[in-house]
Design a protein around this motif. Structure first.
Motif, short mmCIF file in Angstrom:
data_model
loop_
_atom_site.label_atom_id
_atom_site.label_comp_id
_atom_site.label_asym_id
_atom_site.label_seq_id
_atom_site.Cartn_x
_atom_site.Cartn_y
_atom_site.Cartn_z
N PRO A 1 0.81 -1.22 0.00
CA PRO A 1 0.00 0.00 0.00
C PRO A 1 0.85 1.27 0.00
N VAL A 2 1.71 1.41 -1.01
CA VAL A 2 2.50 2.61 -1.19
C VAL A 2 2.25 3.11 -2.61
N GLU A 3 1.53 4.20 -2.73
CA GLU A 3 1.16 4.70 -4.05
C GLU A 3 2.20 5.67 -4.57
N ARG A 4 2.67 5.43 -5.78
CA ARG A 4 3.64 6.31 -6.41
C ARG A 4 3.16 6.59 -7.84
N ARG A 5 3.10 7.84 -8.20
CA ARG A 5 2.66 8.20 -9.54
C ARG A 5 3.60 9.20 -10.17
N VAL A 6 4.03 8.90 -11.37
CA VAL A 6 4.78 9.87 -12.16
C VAL A 6 3.76 10.83 -12.78
N ASP A 7 4.15 12.06 -13.06
CA ASP A 7 3.18 13.03 -13.57
C ASP A 7 2.65 12.64 -14.94
N THR A 8 3.55 12.41 -15.88
CA THR A 8 3.15 11.99 -17.23
C THR A 8 4.13 10.93 -17.71
N LEU A 9 3.63 9.92 -18.40
CA LEU A 9 4.48 8.84 -18.90
C LEU A 9 4.15 8.56 -20.36
N LEU A 10 5.16 8.63 -21.21
CA LEU A 10 4.99 8.37 -22.64
C LEU A 10 5.91 7.23 -23.08
N ARG A 11 5.46 6.49 -24.07
CA ARG A 11 6.28 5.43 -24.66
C ARG A 11 6.53 5.77 -26.12
N PHE A 12 7.79 5.86 -26.49
CA PHE A 12 8.19 6.13 -27.87
C PHE A 12 8.64 4.82 -28.50
N ASP A 13 7.97 4.42 -29.58
CA ASP A 13 8.33 3.18 -30.28
C ASP A 13 8.91 3.51 -31.64
N GLY A 14 9.89 2.72 -32.03
CA GLY A 14 10.56 2.94 -33.31
C GLY A 14 11.91 2.26 -33.30
N HIS A 15 12.90 2.88 -33.94
CA HIS A 15 14.23 2.30 -34.02
C HIS A 15 14.86 2.16 -32.64
N GLU A 16 14.64 3.15 -31.78
CA GLU A 16 15.16 3.11 -30.41
C GLU A 16 14.01 3.34 -29.43
#
Length: 301
Positions: free
Chosen positions: A49-64
């Motif tokens: 029961p330890v809540e941790r949230r990042v403000d915004t999370l994006l995933r970039f898909d492609g060559h890297e």
């Protein structure tokens, strides 16, 4: 407490995921344009029961492939580096994709603090080094050319937010409002709203933006634009009434023969609390000096 400025500094990356491409160019990062971008859930809570949230999370898909965690930071916080290190470790464990942390700041001191690498581990053998990428007033461009603003509206909005305290914030916002005239309302709406939210903690800049929305972007009829205009009108009326009270206080003091010092004059004119101004006006009639207008007499409730 999370405020509107905090939300705008990271939410703009959710609304405009391609913004990081513009930011990476400004910061000189070797970022490769992704094939696609996905906005991911921000909940990093474990089974415990330890809540941790990042403000915004994006995933970039492609060559890297890459994860981008965006954190809005309004002040120095000695606990944050440990939280950020946890976020990055958790993300790498969960997604098996290299994570990058971008910290967005609205003042230079906080930005320079966030830029400092933090070594984790014994002094003689750090096992990890936290090195956030930081965007703030120290390195974001000051965009006052409408054509430049129009070339990347999201970057221009982030520029305005991070430079909210800049001496030429009026020119920055004017360039953005001018650039927004030529884009569809569906594109302009999130930029208009996030800019308003991002400037919320800097009163003068926020009011200037609302005035521009009311005049330069008056042809937009969306609920967001109307709401910002209504807020601007209401704040303008309240500020006008407060200004009238401030002028009355100074007039009473001057009519009573007091030489009003600059610091007294500045404190009165900068105040927008109408109840407090009313108290000062009542005291101005009887005080023994201009400075005493701020002193609560014995017995006053």
């Amino acid at each position: 407490m999370v405020n509107a400025s905090h939300e705008a500094m990271h939410r703009i990356f959710q609304e405009c995921p391609s913004l990081f491409s513009g930011v990476s160019k400004v910061l000189g990062l070797p970022f490769v344009q992704p094939a696609s971008v996905t906005v991911l859930p921000t909940d990093l809570t474990e089974i415990q029961p330890v809540e941790r949230r990042v403000d915004t999370l994006l995933r970039f898909d492609g060559h890297e492939p890459m994860l981008l965690a965006v954190e809005a930071q309004s002040a120095k916080d000695s606990n944050k580096p440990a939280s950020w290190a946890y976020y990055l470790s958790f993300l790498y464990t969960k997604y098996k994709i290299p994570p990058l942390l971008l910290v967005v700041c609205q003042d230079r001191a906080t930005a320079e603090w966030a830029t400092q690498p933090v070594a984790i581990g014994p002094r003689w053998w750090p096992v990890l080094t936290l090195r956030p990428v930081v965007a703030g007033p120290h390195n974001m461009p000051v965009i006052t050319d409408p054509d430049e603003a129009g070339a990347d509206l999201a970057l221009a909005a982030l520029s305005a937010i991070t430079h909210a305290k800049h001496s030429d914030i009026g020119g920055i916002l004017k360039a953005l409002s001018t650039a927004l005239r030529d884009v569809p309302e569906i594109v302009a709406d999130p930029i208009v709203e996030l800019t308003a939210q991002g400037l919320d903690s800097v009163r003068q800049a926020a009011q200037f933006w609302r005035n521009l929305v009311a005049v330069d972007l008056s042809f937009y009829k969306s609920s967001i634009s109307e709401e910002i205009r209504d807020e601007g009108r209401a704040q303008g009326r309240a500020q006008g009434r407060a200004q009238g009270q401030a002028e009355a206080i100074l007039l009473v003091l001057e009519q009573r023969g007091f030489d009003v010092p600059d610091e007294v004059r500045e404190r009165v004119t900068d105040c927008d609390d109408r109840d407090l101004l009313r108290q000062w006006l009542s005291r101005a009639v009887t005080v023994a000096s201009a400075e005493d207008v701020f002193t609560e007499p014995h017995g006053e409730a």
